[in-house]
Design a protein around this motif. Structure first.
Motif, PDB file in Angstrom:
ATOM      1  N   THR A 144      -5.654  -1.628  -6.785  1.00 36.53           N
ATOM      2  CA  THR A 144      -6.133  -2.540  -5.761  1.00 36.53           C
ATOM      3  C   THR A 144      -6.311  -1.726  -4.500  1.00 36.53           C
ATOM      4  OG1 THR A 144      -4.902  -4.356  -6.747  1.00 36.53           O
ATOM      5  CG2 THR A 144      -5.624  -4.634  -4.470  1.00 36.53           C
ATOM      6  N   PRO A 145      -7.490  -1.749  -3.908  1.00 41.13           N
ATOM      7  CA  PRO A 145      -7.671  -0.975  -2.684  1.00 41.13           C
ATOM      8  C   PRO A 145      -6.715  -1.462  -1.600  1.00 41.13           C
ATOM      9  CG  PRO A 145      -9.762  -1.912  -3.420  1.00 41.13           C
ATOM     10  CD  PRO A 145      -8.691  -2.472  -4.282  1.00 41.13           C
ATOM     11  N   ILE A 146      -6.110  -0.524  -0.876  1.00 39.59           N
ATOM     12  CA  ILE A 146      -5.212  -0.919   0.205  1.00 39.59           C
ATOM     13  C   ILE A 146      -6.016  -1.242   1.457  1.00 39.59           C
ATOM     14  CG2 ILE A 146      -3.151   0.190  -0.671  1.00 39.59           C
ATOM     15  CD1 ILE A 146      -3.694   2.542   1.157  1.00 39.59           C
ATOM     16  N   GLN A 147      -7.210  -0.701   1.567  1.00 39.12           N
ATOM     17  CA  GLN A 147      -8.139  -1.062   2.640  1.00 39.12           C
ATOM     18  C   GLN A 147      -9.445  -0.348   2.383  1.00 39.12           C
ATOM     19  OE1 GLN A 147      -6.227   0.583   6.151  1.00 39.12           O
ATOM     20  NE2 GLN A 147      -8.146   1.424   6.822  1.00 39.12           N
ATOM     21  N   ASN A 148     -10.530  -1.053   2.495  1.00 43.96           N
ATOM     22  CA  ASN A 148     -11.879  -0.479   2.440  1.00 43.96           C
ATOM     23  C   ASN A 148     -12.042   0.654   1.432  1.00 43.96           C
ATOM     24  OD1 ASN A 148     -12.593  -2.263   4.436  1.00 43.96           O
ATOM     25  ND2 ASN A 148     -12.083  -0.816   6.060  1.00 43.96           N
ATOM     26  N   ASN A 149     -11.757   0.382   0.181  1.00 43.24           N
ATOM     27  CA  ASN A 149     -11.957   1.342  -0.901  1.00 43.24           C
ATOM     28  C   ASN A 149     -11.022   2.550  -0.828  1.00 43.24           C
ATOM     29  OD1 ASN A 149     -13.348   1.338  -3.329  1.00 43.24           O
ATOM     30  ND2 ASN A 149     -14.884   2.782  -2.603  1.00 43.24           N
ATOM     31  N   VAL A 150      -9.818   2.335  -0.316  1.00 48.13           N
ATOM     32  CA  VAL A 150      -8.766   3.354  -0.295  1.00 48.13           C
ATOM     33  C   VAL A 150      -7.717   2.933  -1.321  1.00 48.13           C
ATOM     34  CG1 VAL A 150      -6.971   4.480   1.072  1.00 48.13           C
ATOM     35  CG2 VAL A 150      -9.165   3.890   2.128  1.00 48.13           C
ATOM     36  N   LEU A 186      -1.054  13.587  -0.340  1.00 48.26           N
ATOM     37  CA  LEU A 186      -2.264  14.303  -0.706  1.00 48.26           C
ATOM     38  C   LEU A 186      -3.385  13.279  -0.805  1.00 48.26           C
ATOM     39  CD1 LEU A 186      -3.257  17.128  -1.911  1.00 48.26           C
ATOM     40  CD2 LEU A 186      -2.771  16.122  -4.123  1.00 48.26           C
ATOM     41  N   ALA A 187      -4.582  13.622  -0.356  1.00 46.04           N
ATOM     42  CA  ALA A 187      -5.720  12.704  -0.423  1.00 46.04           C
ATOM     43  C   ALA A 187      -6.873  13.359  -1.172  1.00 46.04           C
ATOM     44  CB  ALA A 187      -6.164  12.309   0.978  1.00 46.04           C
ATOM     45  N   LEU A 188      -7.645  12.529  -1.870  1.00 48.83           N
ATOM     46  CA  LEU A 188      -8.788  12.998  -2.649  1.00 48.83           C
ATOM     47  C   LEU A 188      -9.976  12.088  -2.397  1.00 48.83           C
ATOM     48  CD1 LEU A 188     -10.000  14.809  -4.948  1.00 48.83           C
ATOM     49  CD2 LEU A 188      -9.182  13.052  -6.539  1.00 48.83           C
ATOM     50  N   GLY A 189     -11.097  12.673  -1.968  1.00 50.58           N
ATOM     51  CA  GLY A 189     -12.340  11.925  -1.842  1.00 50.58           C
ATOM     52  C   GLY A 189     -13.026  11.855  -3.188  1.00 50.58           C
ATOM     53  N   ASP A 190     -13.560  10.682  -3.527  1.00 55.70           N
ATOM     54  CA  ASP A 190     -14.254  10.483  -4.800  1.00 55.70           C
ATOM     55  C   ASP A 190     -15.550   9.744  -4.497  1.00 55.70           C
ATOM     56  OD1 ASP A 190     -15.174   9.632  -7.306  1.00 55.70           O
ATOM     57  OD2 ASP A 190     -13.174   9.181  -8.056  1.00 55.70           O
ATOM     58  N   TYR A 191     -16.685  10.377  -4.751  1.00 56.93           N
ATOM     59  CA  TYR A 191     -17.965   9.716  -4.513  1.00 56.93           C
ATOM     60  C   TYR A 191     -18.136   8.479  -5.391  1.00 56.93           C
ATOM     61  CZ  TYR A 191     -19.795  13.543  -1.648  1.00 56.93           C
ATOM     62  OH  TYR A 191     -20.010  14.467  -0.662  1.00 56.93           O
ATOM     63  N   ASN A 192     -17.452   8.452  -6.544  1.00 56.90           N
ATOM     64  CA  ASN A 192     -17.533   7.320  -7.473  1.00 56.90           C
ATOM     65  C   ASN A 192     -18.995   7.001  -7.787  1.00 56.90           C
ATOM     66  OD1 ASN A 192     -16.580   5.291  -9.140  1.00 56.90           O
ATOM     67  ND2 ASN A 192     -16.326   3.815  -7.494  1.00 56.90           N
ATOM     68  N   ALA A 206     -14.870   6.423  -2.547  1.00 56.05           N
ATOM     69  CA  ALA A 206     -13.474   5.995  -2.538  1.00 56.05           C
ATOM     70  C   ALA A 206     -12.582   7.119  -2.001  1.00 56.05           C
ATOM     71  CB  ALA A 206     -13.033   5.614  -3.942  1.00 56.05           C
ATOM     72  N   LEU A 207     -11.425   6.728  -1.530  1.00 54.24           N
ATOM     73  CA  LEU A 207     -10.395   7.673  -1.118  1.00 54.24           C
ATOM     74  C   LEU A 207      -9.145   7.338  -1.906  1.00 54.24           C
ATOM     75  CD1 LEU A 207      -9.488   9.959   0.811  1.00 54.24           C
ATOM     76  CD2 LEU A 207      -8.700   8.155   2.364  1.00 54.24           C
ATOM     77  N   ILE A 208      -8.572   8.336  -2.559  1.00 51.32           N
ATOM     78  CA  ILE A 208      -7.332   8.153  -3.316  1.00 51.32           C
ATOM     79  C   ILE A 208      -6.242   8.900  -2.561  1.00 51.32           C
ATOM     80  CG2 ILE A 208      -6.175   8.450  -5.527  1.00 51.32           C
ATOM     81  CD1 ILE A 208      -9.059   8.713  -6.748  1.00 51.32           C
ATOM     82  N   VAL A 209      -5.147   8.200  -2.240  1.00 52.61           N
ATOM     83  CA  VAL A 209      -4.044   8.789  -1.487  1.00 52.61           C
ATOM     84  C   VAL A 209      -2.814   8.817  -2.381  1.00 52.61           C
ATOM     85  CG1 VAL A 209      -2.594   8.628   0.562  1.00 52.61           C
ATOM     86  CG2 VAL A 209      -5.005   7.946   0.686  1.00 52.61           C
ATOM     87  N   TYR A 210      -2.299  10.012  -2.632  1.00 55.45           N
ATOM     88  CA  TYR A 210      -1.125  10.210  -3.480  1.00 55.45           C
ATOM     89  C   TYR A 210       0.101  10.378  -2.593  1.00 55.45           C
ATOM     90  CZ  TYR A 210      -4.588  11.215  -7.054  1.00 55.45           C
ATOM     91  OH  TYR A 210      -5.653  11.131  -7.915  1.00 55.45           O
ATOM     92  N   SER A 211       1.147   9.603  -2.884  1.00 51.61           N
ATOM     93  CA  SER A 211       2.405   9.699  -2.142  1.00 51.61           C
ATOM     94  C   SER A 211       3.512  10.106  -3.100  1.00 51.61           C
ATOM     95  CB  SER A 211       2.750   8.358  -1.502  1.00 51.61           C
ATOM     96  OG  SER A 211       1.766   7.998  -0.570  1.00 51.61           O
ATOM     97  N   LEU A 212       4.097  11.247  -2.848  1.00 45.74           N
ATOM     98  CA  LEU A 212       5.220  11.734  -3.636  1.00 45.74           C
ATOM     99  C   LEU A 212       6.479  11.051  -3.127  1.00 45.74           C
ATOM    100  CD1 LEU A 212       6.317  13.677  -5.772  1.00 45.74           C
ATOM    101  CD2 LEU A 212       6.292  15.475  -4.029  1.00 45.74           C
ATOM    102  N   VAL A 213       7.075  10.188  -3.949  1.00 49.09           N
ATOM    103  CA  VAL A 213       8.178   9.350  -3.489  1.00 49.09           C
ATOM    104  C   VAL A 213       9.556   9.869  -3.886  1.00 49.09           C
ATOM    105  CG1 VAL A 213       6.736   7.285  -3.364  1.00 49.09           C
ATOM    106  CG2 VAL A 213       7.969   7.791  -5.481  1.00 49.09           C
ATOM    107  N   SER A 214       9.632  10.940  -4.642  1.00 53.23           N
ATOM    108  CA  SER A 214      10.919  11.503  -5.065  1.00 53.23           C
ATOM    109  C   SER A 214      11.386  12.564  -4.071  1.00 53.23           C
ATOM    110  CB  SER A 214      10.801  12.124  -6.452  1.00 53.23           C
ATOM    111  OG  SER A 214      10.446  11.152  -7.407  1.00 53.23           O
TER     112      SER A 214
END
Length: 126
Positions: free
Chosen positions: A7-13, A87-93, A45-53
């Motif tokens: 589910t996008p957290i905001q505007n295709n993120v 970490l963030a990743l741009g994806d043209y999708n 789209a923008l994919i944001v990875y959060s390392l939680v450990s």
């Protein structure tokens, strides 16, 4: 339990949590939530990875996220390390393909890398 719905957290993120798991006597591995990251049908789209450990970090040498695909450069224009745990990743999708990628985190105590191969599911077929 990891989800396969994004589910996008905001505007295709899209947010993805990365957790290090290790049962006693086994090698640690990464768990992604969601896995796969399933994008909406919007482009860029923008994919944001959060390392939680705690006690782990993304390496800063370019090995944290590697996509091994012939069209990876055309589909994923930029990946950047925001901080040791983000970490963030741009994806043209631009297409409706699935991409495997390799993600690596480092154990801060031992310096050992932990690598797992999740996937991104692009859904834009325009």
């Amino acid at each position: 339990m990891p989800s396969n719905q994004s589910t996008p957290i905001q505007n295709n993120v899209f947010a993805v949590s990365v957790t290090v798991k290790a049962a006693q006597g086994t090698e640690p591995y990464l768990v992604f939530n969601p896995d796969p990251v399933t994008l909406s049908n919007q482009a860029n789209a923008l994919i944001v990875y959060s390392l939680v450990s705690p006690g782990y970090y993304f390496p800063s040498d370019g090995s944290a996220l590697v996509i091994n695909s012939a069209d990876a450069d055309a589909e994923f224009p930029i990946a950047w390390l925001i901080n040791a745990a983000t970490l963030a990743l741009g994806d043209y999708n631009n297409n409706a393909q699935s991409y495997k990628y390799t993600m690596t985190v480092i154990d801060a105590l031992s310096g050992a890398p932990i690598t797992t191969d999740p996937s991104i599911s692009n859904t834009n077929d325009e």
